[in-house]
Design a protein around this motif. Structure first.
Motif, PDB file in Angstrom:
ATOM      1  N   GLU A 188      12.478   0.782  -2.592  1.00  0.00           N
ATOM      2  CA  GLU A 188      11.353  -0.114  -3.481  1.00  0.00           C
ATOM      3  C   GLU A 188      10.024   0.682  -3.580  1.00  0.00           C
ATOM      4  N   VAL A 189       9.353   1.219  -2.564  1.00  0.00           N
ATOM      5  CA  VAL A 189       8.240   1.803  -2.515  1.00  0.00           C
ATOM      6  C   VAL A 189       8.151   3.037  -3.223  1.00  0.00           C
ATOM      7  N   ALA A 190       9.482   3.806  -2.940  1.00  0.00           N
ATOM      8  CA  ALA A 190       9.630   5.104  -3.915  1.00  0.00           C
ATOM      9  C   ALA A 190       9.596   4.638  -5.247  1.00  0.00           C
ATOM     10  N   ALA A 191      10.408   3.722  -5.924  1.00  0.00           N
ATOM     11  CA  ALA A 191      10.418   3.314  -7.224  1.00  0.00           C
ATOM     12  C   ALA A 191       9.007   2.902  -7.959  1.00  0.00           C
ATOM     13  N   GLY A 192       8.455   2.080  -6.967  1.00  0.00           N
ATOM     14  CA  GLY A 192       7.110   1.795  -7.360  1.00  0.00           C
ATOM     15  C   GLY A 192       6.029   3.033  -7.693  1.00  0.00           C
ATOM     16  N   LEU A 193       6.248   4.017  -7.000  1.00  0.00           N
ATOM     17  CA  LEU A 193       5.364   5.444  -7.128  1.00  0.00           C
ATOM     18  C   LEU A 193       5.863   5.862  -8.447  1.00  0.00           C
ATOM     19  N   ALA A 213       6.526   2.615   3.910  1.00  0.00           N
ATOM     20  CA  ALA A 213       6.684   1.380   3.342  1.00  0.00           C
ATOM     21  C   ALA A 213       6.026   0.369   3.929  1.00  0.00           C
ATOM     22  N   GLY A 214       5.064   0.671   4.900  1.00  0.00           N
ATOM     23  CA  GLY A 214       4.362  -0.394   5.369  1.00  0.00           C
ATOM     24  C   GLY A 214       2.905  -0.320   4.778  1.00  0.00           C
ATOM     25  N   PRO A 215       2.095  -1.375   5.285  1.00  0.00           N
ATOM     26  CA  PRO A 215       0.858  -1.569   4.470  1.00  0.00           C
ATOM     27  C   PRO A 215       0.020  -0.485   4.496  1.00  0.00           C
ATOM     28  N   GLY A 250       0.840   2.661   5.063  1.00  0.00           N
ATOM     29  CA  GLY A 250       1.672   3.933   4.570  1.00  0.00           C
ATOM     30  C   GLY A 250       1.962   3.985   3.141  1.00  0.00           C
ATOM     31  N   SER A 251       2.317   2.696   2.425  1.00  0.00           N
ATOM     32  CA  SER A 251       2.468   2.779   1.112  1.00  0.00           C
ATOM     33  C   SER A 251       1.155   3.097   0.441  1.00  0.00           C
ATOM     34  N   VAL A 252       0.157   2.764   0.944  1.00  0.00           N
ATOM     35  CA  VAL A 252      -1.264   2.965   0.024  1.00  0.00           C
ATOM     36  C   VAL A 252      -1.493   4.532   0.293  1.00  0.00           C
ATOM     37  N   LEU A 253      -1.131   5.001   1.491  1.00  0.00           N
ATOM     38  CA  LEU A 253      -1.407   6.317   1.541  1.00  0.00           C
ATOM     39  C   LEU A 253      -0.295   7.213   0.657  1.00  0.00           C
ATOM     40  N   ALA A 254       0.780   6.825   0.455  1.00  0.00           N
ATOM     41  CA  ALA A 254       1.684   7.297  -0.374  1.00  0.00           C
ATOM     42  C   ALA A 254       1.271   7.288  -1.782  1.00  0.00           C
ATOM     43  N   ASP A 255       0.645   6.110  -2.182  1.00  0.00           N
ATOM     44  CA  ASP A 255       0.182   5.861  -3.593  1.00  0.00           C
ATOM     45  C   ASP A 255      -1.059   6.900  -4.110  1.00  0.00           C
ATOM     46  N   ALA A 256      -1.786   6.965  -2.770  1.00  0.00           N
ATOM     47  CA  ALA A 256      -3.046   7.839  -3.194  1.00  0.00           C
ATOM     48  C   ALA A 256      -2.507   9.333  -3.224  1.00  0.00           C
ATOM     49  N   LEU A 257      -1.716   9.963  -2.681  1.00  0.00           N
ATOM     50  CA  LEU A 257      -1.072  11.033  -2.804  1.00  0.00           C
ATOM     51  C   LEU A 257      -0.370  11.297  -4.395  1.00  0.00           C
ATOM     52  N   ALA A 258       0.416  10.225  -4.563  1.00  0.00           N
ATOM     53  CA  ALA A 258       1.213  10.295  -5.935  1.00  0.00           C
ATOM     54  C   ALA A 258       0.186  10.234  -6.957  1.00  0.00           C
ATOM     55  N   ALA A 259      -1.132   9.430  -6.709  1.00  0.00           N
ATOM     56  CA  ALA A 259      -2.169   9.336  -7.769  1.00  0.00           C
ATOM     57  C   ALA A 259      -2.645  10.888  -8.031  1.00  0.00           C
ATOM     58  N   GLN A 260      -2.468  11.755  -7.119  1.00  0.00           N
ATOM     59  CA  GLN A 260      -2.985  13.280  -7.349  1.00  0.00           C
ATOM     60  C   GLN A 260      -1.986  14.026  -7.801  1.00  0.00           C
ATOM     61  N   GLY A 261      -0.743  13.562  -7.950  1.00  0.00           N
ATOM     62  CA  GLY A 261       0.443  14.203  -8.583  1.00  0.00           C
ATOM     63  C   GLY A 261       1.470  14.837  -7.657  1.00  0.00           C
ATOM     64  N   ALA A 262       1.565  14.277  -6.589  1.00  0.00           N
ATOM     65  CA  ALA A 262       2.519  14.661  -5.448  1.00  0.00           C
ATOM     66  C   ALA A 262       3.714  14.134  -5.588  1.00  0.00           C
ATOM     67  N   ASP A 263       4.852  14.696  -5.438  1.00  0.00           N
ATOM     68  CA  ASP A 263       6.108  14.034  -5.260  1.00  0.00           C
ATOM     69  C   ASP A 263       5.908  13.525  -3.847  1.00  0.00           C
ATOM     70  N   VAL A 264       6.669  12.423  -3.642  1.00  0.00           N
ATOM     71  CA  VAL A 264       6.636  11.695  -2.442  1.00  0.00           C
ATOM     72  C   VAL A 264       8.125  11.243  -1.857  1.00  0.00           C
ATOM     73  N   ILE A 265       8.166  11.496  -0.495  1.00  0.00           N
ATOM     74  CA  ILE A 265       9.267  11.031   0.229  1.00  0.00           C
ATOM     75  C   ILE A 265       8.735   9.902   1.218  1.00  0.00           C
ATOM     76  N   ILE A 266       9.326   8.819   0.980  1.00  0.00           N
ATOM     77  CA  ILE A 266       8.914   7.576   1.749  1.00  0.00           C
ATOM     78  C   ILE A 266      10.024   7.337   2.939  1.00  0.00           C
ATOM     79  N   SER A 267       9.560   7.373   4.155  1.00  0.00           N
ATOM     80  CA  SER A 267      10.458   7.219   5.285  1.00  0.00           C
ATOM     81  C   SER A 267       9.838   5.978   6.059  1.00  0.00           C
ATOM     82  N   ASP A 268      11.109   5.033   6.289  1.00  0.00           N
ATOM     83  CA  ASP A 268      10.699   4.006   7.180  1.00  0.00           C
ATOM     84  C   ASP A 268      12.131   3.539   7.748  1.00  0.00           C
TER      85      ASP A 268
END
Ligand SMILES: NC(=O)c1ccc[n+]([C@@H]2O[C@H](COP(=O)([O-])OP(=O)(O)OC[C@H]3O[C@@H](n4cnc5c(N)ncnc54)[C@H](O)[C@@H]3O)[C@@H](O)[C@H]2O)c1
Length: 264
Positions: free
Chosen positions: A51-56, A21-23, A25-43
């Motif tokens: 909130e970050v997961a919903a945005g992805l 959920a950090g500045p 981490g959230s962009v790294l998660a977005d980059a992975l989701a943009a390539q089609g990965a399902d993502v688990i956000i931990s913070d």
């Protein structure tokens, strides 16, 4: 295995991002989701994770969920590991105390730095990635494309030039460089013991522009061949590459992504 045309695809894979959920981490998660990965956000914050997961999910249509956990608590990593009920392919160890974290006795002049702060930083920056890698290895080993990505820093590779901070309130704690250097070596260690099922790499970001003192920024930029500080978006490519089959013969490496900072 991805087709040669689709080397960066992460469709069908699940990634866990700590500090997600950090500045950065959230962009790294977005980059992975943009390539089609399902993502688990931990913070730490449950709400921020959700909130970050919903945005992805909204932006990329992937499955995304949040699992809150304080990795400094004795059962923090276990709580996170036990909450992951499905398969896991990618682990991004991003959560850390950085040079700007307000831990007492941490980002202060060397003679004021404390053993307590050093221990706390070691626990979050080094023990937690070790503990997650150890506990999640069996799950990751079941994946056909398993990848652990550790976030190091330029200060895990070179020492700080303290002249950069003169006249500012900024600091660069010994514990930061020591733990970020430790993660470079932990990466090498894990890459051999977890081979051949799990690849383990790190990347070492240069300083990210976040409204630092202008004197610092000017000095920093002069020492950066590409002439500017980083933005979070500069790390999208490296995380997508290290997570995907595009880097399938790469393991044990730390990739500097620092505008050339460590080149001279
Ligand atoms: N910011 C930079 O200039 C820079 C440069 C090089 C490397 N890095 C590395 O990038 C990574 C992310 O940096 P950032 O600047 O986004 O950091 P940040 O401090 O802004 O965010 C880190 C995230 O980790 C979470 N976190 C903190 N303590 C935690 C705990 N006990 N349990 C679980 N989560 C916790 C925070 O809530 C936050 O969301 C770090 O590993 C850092 O060392 C950052």
């Amino acid at each position: 295995m991805s087709s040669p045309q689709n080397l960066f695809s992460l469709t069908g894979r699940t990634a866990l991002v700590t500090g997600g959920a950090g500045p950065l981490g959230s962009v790294l998660a977005d980059a992975l989701a943009a390539q089609g990965a399902d993502v688990i956000i931990s913070d730490i914050s449950e709400q921020a994770c959700q909130e970050v997961a919903a945005g992805l999910h909204d932006r990329h249509g992937v499955a995304a969920r949040g699992i809150s956990s304080n990795l400094l608590e004795p059962d923090g990593t276990l709580k996170l590991v036990e909450a992951i009920d499905g398969p896991l392919d990618i682990l991004v160890n991003n959560a850390a105390f950085t040079g700007t974290s307000g831990v007492p006795g941490y980002a202060v002049p060397f003679e004021e730095q404390t053993d307590e702060a050093f221990e706390l930083a070691s626990s979050l920056n080094l023990r937690a990635p070790f503990s997650l890698a150890r506990q999640l290895a069996p799950k990751l080993a079941a994946s056909a494309g398993a990848s652990i990505i550790n976030v190091s820093s330029i200060y895990g590779i070179v020492a700080p030039n303290m002249g950069l901070y003169e006249g500012t309130r900024m600091g660069n704690p010994a514990a930061y460089g020591a733990t970020k250097g430790g993660i470079v070596q932990l990466t090498r260690y894990l890459s051999t013991v977890l081979a051949p099922r799990i690849r383990v790499n790190a990347f070492a970001p240069g300083g990210i522009a976040r409204g630092q003192d202008s004197a610092f920024t000017e000095r920093y930029e002069k020492l950066t061949p590409l002439g500017r500080m980083a933005t979070e978006d500069d790390f999208r490519g490296v995380v997508a590459w290290l997570a995907s089959d595009a880097s399938r013969y790469v393991t044990g490496q730390t990739i500097a992504v620092d505008g050339g900072w460590s080149a001279w």
